[in-house]
Scaffold this motif. Structure first.
Motif, mmCIF file in Angstrom:
data_model
loop_
_atom_site.group_PDB
_atom_site.id
_atom_site.type_symbol
_atom_site.label_atom_id
_atom_site.label_comp_id
_atom_site.label_asym_id
_atom_site.label_seq_id
_atom_site.Cartn_x
_atom_site.Cartn_y
_atom_site.Cartn_z
ATOM 1 N N GLU A 71 0.733 -0.954 0.164
ATOM 2 C CA GLU A 71 0.457 -0.232 0.020
ATOM 3 C C GLU A 71 1.084 0.990 0.098
ATOM 4 O OE1 GLU A 71 -3.352 -0.462 0.361
ATOM 5 O OE2 GLU A 71 -4.085 1.331 0.262
ATOM 6 N N TYR A 72 0.685 2.415 -1.029
ATOM 7 C CA TYR A 72 0.864 2.881 -0.736
ATOM 8 C C TYR A 72 0.519 4.320 -0.466
ATOM 9 C CZ TYR A 72 4.886 0.562 -3.682
ATOM 10 O OH TYR A 72 5.800 -0.319 -4.048
ATOM 11 N N ALA A 73 1.152 5.538 0.219
ATOM 12 C CA ALA A 73 0.479 6.970 0.201
ATOM 13 C C ALA A 73 0.559 7.460 -0.928
ATOM 14 C CB ALA A 73 1.126 7.481 1.522
ATOM 15 N N ASP A 74 -0.770 8.518 -1.418
ATOM 16 C CA ASP A 74 -1.026 9.128 -2.137
ATOM 17 C C ASP A 74 0.424 9.794 -2.397
ATOM 18 O OD1 ASP A 74 -4.203 9.343 -1.562
ATOM 19 O OD2 ASP A 74 -3.696 7.706 -1.869
ATOM 20 N N SER A 75 0.913 10.532 -2.132
ATOM 21 C CA SER A 75 2.333 11.992 -1.870
ATOM 22 C C SER A 75 3.599 10.714 -2.265
ATOM 23 C CB SER A 75 2.312 12.062 -0.479
ATOM 24 O OG SER A 75 2.576 11.219 0.479
ATOM 25 N N ALA A 76 3.110 9.387 -2.000
ATOM 26 C CA ALA A 76 3.824 8.307 -2.824
ATOM 27 C C ALA A 76 4.247 7.455 -3.653
ATOM 28 C CB ALA A 76 4.541 7.501 -1.338
ATOM 29 N N LYS A 77 2.729 7.656 -4.348
ATOM 30 C CA LYS A 77 2.125 6.703 -5.205
ATOM 31 C C LYS A 77 3.429 7.382 -6.973
ATOM 32 C CE LYS A 77 -1.610 5.821 -3.732
ATOM 33 N NZ LYS A 77 -3.420 5.219 -3.971
ATOM 34 N N GLY A 78 4.138 6.312 -7.192
ATOM 35 C CA GLY A 78 4.896 7.430 -8.730
ATOM 36 C C GLY A 78 6.049 6.985 -8.296
ATOM 37 N N ARG A 79 6.896 7.310 -7.517
ATOM 38 C CA ARG A 79 8.234 7.504 -7.457
ATOM 39 C C ARG A 79 8.848 6.659 -5.999
ATOM 40 N NH1 ARG A 79 10.756 11.462 -5.274
ATOM 41 N NH2 ARG A 79 8.844 13.116 -4.386
ATOM 42 N N PHE A 80 7.917 6.121 -5.590
ATOM 43 C CA PHE A 80 8.331 5.137 -4.055
ATOM 44 C C PHE A 80 7.782 3.500 -4.184
ATOM 45 C CE2 PHE A 80 9.737 8.151 -1.349
ATOM 46 C CZ PHE A 80 8.866 8.825 -2.198
ATOM 47 N N VAL A 81 9.063 2.606 -4.494
ATOM 48 C CA VAL A 81 8.862 1.498 -4.266
ATOM 49 C C VAL A 81 9.120 0.349 -3.243
ATOM 50 C CG1 VAL A 81 9.130 -0.707 -5.681
ATOM 51 C CG2 VAL A 81 9.212 1.168 -7.160
ATOM 52 N N ILE A 82 8.143 -0.385 -2.608
ATOM 53 C CA ILE A 82 8.738 -1.357 -1.455
ATOM 54 C C ILE A 82 8.658 -2.323 -1.596
ATOM 55 C CG2 ILE A 82 6.078 -1.273 -1.380
ATOM 56 C CD1 ILE A 82 7.346 -1.154 2.575
ATOM 57 N N SER A 83 9.982 -3.611 -1.508
ATOM 58 C CA SER A 83 9.742 -5.031 -1.851
ATOM 59 C C SER A 83 9.803 -5.282 -0.993
ATOM 60 C CB SER A 83 10.767 -4.962 -3.521
ATOM 61 O OG SER A 83 12.073 -4.374 -2.936
ATOM 62 N N THR A 84 10.291 -6.510 -0.595
ATOM 63 C CA THR A 84 10.831 -7.600 0.659
ATOM 64 C C THR A 84 12.089 -8.462 0.233
ATOM 65 O OG1 THR A 84 8.481 -9.277 0.672
ATOM 66 C CG2 THR A 84 8.573 -7.504 1.654
ATOM 67 N N ASP A 85 12.893 -8.770 0.558
ATOM 68 C CA ASP A 85 13.516 -10.256 1.061
ATOM 69 C C ASP A 85 13.443 -10.583 2.056
ATOM 70 O OD1 ASP A 85 15.565 -11.708 0.212
ATOM 71 O OD2 ASP A 85 16.318 -10.858 -0.742
ATOM 72 N N ASN A 86 12.956 -11.929 2.154
ATOM 73 C CA ASN A 86 12.285 -12.399 3.086
ATOM 74 C C ASN A 86 13.296 -13.164 3.748
ATOM 75 O OD1 ASN A 86 11.119 -12.969 5.487
ATOM 76 N ND2 ASN A 86 8.903 -13.742 4.520
ATOM 77 N N ALA A 87 14.044 -13.586 2.839
ATOM 78 C CA ALA A 87 15.406 -14.664 2.706
ATOM 79 C C ALA A 87 16.753 -13.728 3.627
ATOM 80 C CB ALA A 87 15.877 -15.182 1.991
ATOM 81 N N LYS A 88 16.123 -11.991 3.323
ATOM 82 C CA LYS A 88 17.447 -11.904 3.885
ATOM 83 C C LYS A 88 16.624 -10.279 5.295
ATOM 84 C CE LYS A 88 20.196 -11.495 0.176
ATOM 85 N NZ LYS A 88 20.347 -10.454 -0.993
ATOM 86 N N ARG A 89 15.663 -11.398 5.633
ATOM 87 C CA ARG A 89 14.752 -10.207 6.262
ATOM 88 C C ARG A 89 14.609 -8.773 6.472
ATOM 89 N NH1 ARG A 89 18.420 -13.524 10.138
ATOM 90 N NH2 ARG A 89 19.248 -11.715 11.123
#
Length: 127
Positions: free
Chosen positions: A59-77
């Motif tokens: 989920e992204y805040a409205d102000s963050a849509k377009g230039r921010f990308v969140i991602s996970t690597d659970n193996a690396k925690r």
């Protein structure tokens, strides 16, 4: 609460990009929602994005849509926040935090929903 450590902040020029890391020091991300936030000088802490531990729900805040990308690597925690096309107004301390539950959808991006905060990592955007 997870113990999280932020890293990756730097001095960058406008237009550049940066990837920040949020790493759990002891346990995996399973069972936790992790969010990214920032606080500029003289301003309140604002939410950017949040994610489920496997990255299926973001989920992204409205102000963050377009230039921010969140991602996970659970193996690396680790939860990453990539920031594109950096602007001087992106200058802030960036924090991550966690919630001990997983949302099927619409995880919360509001800072008031989270309680534990670390030192953060400084991002400065300047020519």
């Amino acid at each position: 609460q997870l113990q999280l450590v932020e890293s990756g902040g730097d001095l960058v020029q406008p237009g550049g990009s940066l990837r920040l890391s949020c790493t759990a020091t002891e346990f995996t991300l399973d069972g936790y929602t992790v969010g990214w936030f920032r606080q500029a000088p003289g301003k309140e802490r604002e939410g950017i994005a949040c994610t489920s531990p496997n990255g299926d729900n973001t989920e992204y805040a409205d102000s963050a849509k377009g230039r921010f990308v969140i991602s996970t690597d659970n193996a690396k925690r680790t939860v990453y926040l990539q920031i594109l096309s950096l602007k001087p107004e992106d200058t802030a301390i960036y924090f991550c935090s966690s919630l001990p539950l997983v949302y099927i959808q619409h995880c919360p991006t509001q800072a008031r929903e989270y309680q534990t905060w670390g030192q953060g990592t400084q991002v400065t955007v300047s020519p």
